[in-house]
Design an enzyme around this catalytic site. Structure first.
Site, short mmCIF file in Angstrom:
data_model
loop_
_atom_site.label_atom_id
_atom_site.label_comp_id
_atom_site.label_asym_id
_atom_site.label_seq_id
_atom_site.Cartn_x
_atom_site.Cartn_y
_atom_site.Cartn_z
N HIS A 1 1.04 -1.29 0.27
CA HIS A 1 0.25 0.34 -0.10
C HIS A 1 0.93 0.85 -0.21
CE1 HIS A 1 -2.61 -2.35 2.58
NE2 HIS A 1 -3.55 -2.64 0.87
N ASP B 1 2.50 1.53 3.17
CA ASP B 1 3.46 0.64 3.35
C ASP B 1 5.34 1.27 3.59
OD1 ASP B 1 1.83 -0.63 4.59
OD2 ASP B 1 1.64 -1.92 2.62
N GLU C 1 -8.34 -4.50 -8.69
CA GLU C 1 -8.64 -6.11 -7.99
C GLU C 1 -9.70 -5.91 -7.62
OE1 GLU C 1 -6.24 -6.69 -4.40
OE2 GLU C 1 -7.18 -8.11 -3.74
N HIS D 1 -12.50 -13.34 -2.98
CA HIS D 1 -12.40 -11.85 -3.36
C HIS D 1 -14.12 -12.73 -4.83
CE1 HIS D 1 -10.15 -9.17 -2.65
NE2 HIS D 1 -10.42 -9.21 -1.43
C1 XUL Z 1 -8.75 -6.70 0.67
C2 XUL Z 1 -8.00 -6.68 -0.38
C3 XUL Z 1 -6.70 -5.52 0.37
C4 XUL Z 1 -5.97 -6.02 -1.66
C5 XUL Z 1 -4.80 -4.57 -1.24
O1 XUL Z 1 -9.73 -7.33 0.73
O2 XUL Z 1 -8.19 -8.22 -0.69
O3 XUL Z 1 -5.63 -6.50 0.44
O4 XUL Z 1 -5.60 -6.62 -2.67
O5 XUL Z 1 -5.06 -3.27 -1.23
MN MN Z 2 -6.24 -8.60 -1.94
#
Ligand code: XUL
Ligand code: MN
Length: 349
Positions: A52, A55, A177, A216
């Site tokens: 991130h 980070d 993502e 996810h």
């Molecule tokens: C949230 C998630 C995050 C992303 C990166 O569910 O997976 O950690 O992967 O921001």
């Molecule tokens: Mn993730």
């Protein structure tokens, strides 16, 4: 290992070495410093870290541009000293008071401007860390109630934000993502299909791809290996977050293969069969240590996930392909099923 076969490179994010806090309880482990995390990554045989933006540059909202680059360079130095690369940077657009009601899709123009500004800073950090990859997990882009926002308007805001980033850095590649929910009730970009379509609406679709996270997909009621295969067919699978998930609940980020070994096998199979990794893609993990782990053994979920992946690569490579083809030809999928189970269990077939 056969030269022609992919030898995989692994990555994870520093947030994967965590202190065990959850929404109902405080941390239960001492934190590792960034340097300690880097050393753990190296010791476990990982080749890159994911970031991130904060980070890499903590408290970046309170720093000037030159302070940000200085801190990013010092993070880069630690990585280089340990022979690690940075895979990507993801702007953290879900902590600030400016992102309470969404970032790029907030109803407040000041918040939307903050989101773009923060993304530009993340791009600057990525450049200092030596990567051209930005990951967008669109955490708060969605609604808690349907009446609060307009979806066509929000979609346009997302396209505009992506275009601004692509315009700012011509070498940049953006990986969306997707995640269907949490923290929002319904996210605007819940699936691979949504993410892909969004990329094709951008000013340069060739620079927008996907990062697929196992959990996810399961939360969206989809099969992770099918979603990966779909993205691969568009040559858009540029990273993965392998983990596991037990049913439809909060995002668990369990170790890869922990819940459903066959589901994990099929993810490895689809990656392996389609040359994932040959263009430099990392096998990324997004796994959480169990809250019950003591600090000194709180990196085992990373080691175990990597090991599970490599064991499953062995299983994929040892598949009896002529037998598989013959059973497909005969349309005897019950027999194929029996063969796969025997193969995974390592019992005579
Ligand atoms: C949230 C998630 C995050 C992303 C990166 O569910 O997976 O950690 O992967 O921001
Ligand atoms: Mn993730």
């Amino acid at each position: 290992m056969d030269e022609a076969l992919t030898s995989y490179r692994f990555s994870f994010g520093p947030w994967n070495l965590s202190e065990g806090a959850d929404p109902f309880g405080p941390p239960v482990r001492e934190p590792f410093s960034f340097l300690e995390k880097v050393k753990i990554a190296k010791q476990l045989g990982f080749e890159a870290l994911q970031f991130h933006d904060d980070d890499a540059v903590p408290d970046l909202d309170s720093l000037s541009a030159s302070e940000i680059s200085k801190q990013a360079r010092s993070t880069k130095q630690i990585l280089s000293d340990h022979g690690l690369a940075a895979e990507f940077v993801a702007p953290r657009l879900w902590f600030s008071p400016h992102t309470i009601d969404g970032a790029y899709t907030s109803n407040d123009p000041i918040d939307r401007a903050y989101a773009i500004e923060r993304s530009i800073k993340a791009i600057d950090i990525a450049r200092e860390l030596g990567t051209h990859l930005i990951v967008l997990w669109l955490a708060r882009e969605g609604t808690y109630i349907r009446e609060a926002k307009s979806v066509p308007q929000a979609t346009q805001y997302l396209v505009d934000a992506i275009d601004k980033m692509l315009e700012y850095d011509k070498q940049l590649r953006i990986l969306v993502e997707p995640k269907p929910n949490e923290p929002t009730d319904q996210a605007y970009i819940p699936t691979t299909g949504h993410a892909l379509a969004l990329g094709y609406r951008s000013s340069d679709p060739s620079r927008v791809g996907i990062l697929i996270e196992t959990a996810h997909q399961i939360l969206a009621g989809l099969d992770p290996s099918d979603e990966m295969g779909y993205a691969l067919s568009f040559q858009k699978l540029w990273s993965v977050h392998l983990n596991d998930q037990s049913g439809l609940k909060f995002d668990e980020d369990k170790s890869f293969g922990e819940v459903d070994l066959r589901r994990a096998f099929n993810q490895v199979r689809v990656l392996e069969e389609n040359g994932y990794g040959r263009n430099g893609e990392y096998v990324g993990l997004d796994v959480k240590a169990m809250r019950t782990q003591r600090q000194e053994v709180s990196g085992k979920h990373l080691a175990n996930s990597k090991q599970a992946f490599l064991w499953l690569v062995g299983k994929v490579r040892a598949l009896n392909r002529p037998l598989q083809s013959e059973l497909i030809k005969q349309r005897d999928y019950e027999e194929l099923n029996r063969y796969i189970i025997a193969h995974l269990l390592g019992v005579p077939y």
